[in-house]
Design a protein around this motif. Sequence first.
Motif, PDB file in Angstrom:
ATOM      1  N   VAL A  14       0.831  -1.200   0.000  1.00  0.00           N
ATOM      2  CA  VAL A  14       0.000   0.000   0.000  1.00  0.00           C
ATOM      3  C   VAL A  14       0.873   1.261   0.000  1.00  0.00           C
ATOM      4  O   VAL A  14       0.613   2.219  -0.729  1.00  0.00           O
ATOM      5  N   ALA A  15       1.927   1.250   0.831  1.00  0.00           N
ATOM      6  CA  ALA A  15       2.823   2.398   0.895  1.00  0.00           C
ATOM      7  C   ALA A  15       3.508   2.629  -0.457  1.00  0.00           C
ATOM      8  O   ALA A  15       3.672   3.781  -0.887  1.00  0.00           O
ATOM      9  N   ALA A  16       3.883   1.549  -1.132  1.00  0.00           N
ATOM     10  CA  ALA A  16       4.512   1.665  -2.448  1.00  0.00           C
ATOM     11  C   ALA A  16       3.540   2.253  -3.474  1.00  0.00           C
ATOM     12  O   ALA A  16       3.900   3.120  -4.274  1.00  0.00           O
ATOM     13  N   TYR A  17       2.291   1.780  -3.442  1.00  0.00           N
ATOM     14  CA  TYR A  17       1.284   2.275  -4.386  1.00  0.00           C
ATOM     15  C   TYR A  17       0.985   3.754  -4.149  1.00  0.00           C
ATOM     16  O   TYR A  17       0.933   4.551  -5.093  1.00  0.00           O
ATOM     17  N   ILE A  18       0.813   4.124  -2.903  1.00  0.00           N
ATOM     18  CA  ILE A  18       0.512   5.516  -2.549  1.00  0.00           C
ATOM     19  C   ILE A  18       1.606   6.458  -3.043  1.00  0.00           C
ATOM     20  O   ILE A  18       1.332   7.566  -3.511  1.00  0.00           O
ATOM     21  N   SER A  19       2.858   6.019  -2.985  1.00  0.00           N
ATOM     22  CA  SER A  19       3.983   6.883  -3.346  1.00  0.00           C
ATOM     23  C   SER A  19       3.929   7.337  -4.796  1.00  0.00           C
ATOM     24  O   SER A  19       4.489   8.383  -5.148  1.00  0.00           O
TER      25      SER A  19
END
Length: 205
Positions: free
Chosen positions: A197-202
């Motif tokens: 999720v953190a990777a996608y949000i970035s």
Amino acid sequence: AGQLLCRLGVVASTAVMTLLASAPATADEAARAEEIVQGKCFVCHGTDGESSSPLFPRLAGQHARYIERQLADYKAGRRKSSTMQPMVEDLVPADFKALGAYFEARKPHAHKVEDPDLAQVGRFVFLRGNPYSGVAACSTCHGASGGGTETLPRLAGQHVQYTENQLKAFDRRERKNDNAVMHGIASKLSELELKAVAAYISGLE
């Protein structure tokens, strides 16, 4: 008729308050925000809210009222940070409002995703959640593009490490403000889901 007029008065009053809250910063407010940013904020967040360290959040484009509330929470001790508490101790509510308007007006930059494959997993969780483990979709509150609202943060383009750290802080109840909802979500995320999720949000714009 009296009740109708009363209701219309409440609606009109609410509309005026909303307009006042969202009004552009005055020249004095803008100058005060610039002074604070140059004296304090730029060290960690950059003058335009594009922090160079993944430990500190990108603030460019963040909602003014959200920033204002977080700064007030830091000062009141509702949100803990050994870095932020000293920064806000001599500031007043008017300063919080000015800083919110300042960073909201900064244009956020697009950022390249470091791990596209991992981000694809995160896309599923962000948009649809995980119905098998009860994880709610992030987009339900923060929007499909991660833009957030006046009261919920803009997530789009945020540092991977910062997002991971905040989710873990919610899970461990180390971050107490905004915890009622976020703990229930973060506590159900697997390590893979959290990082994805953190990777996608970035990479969201």
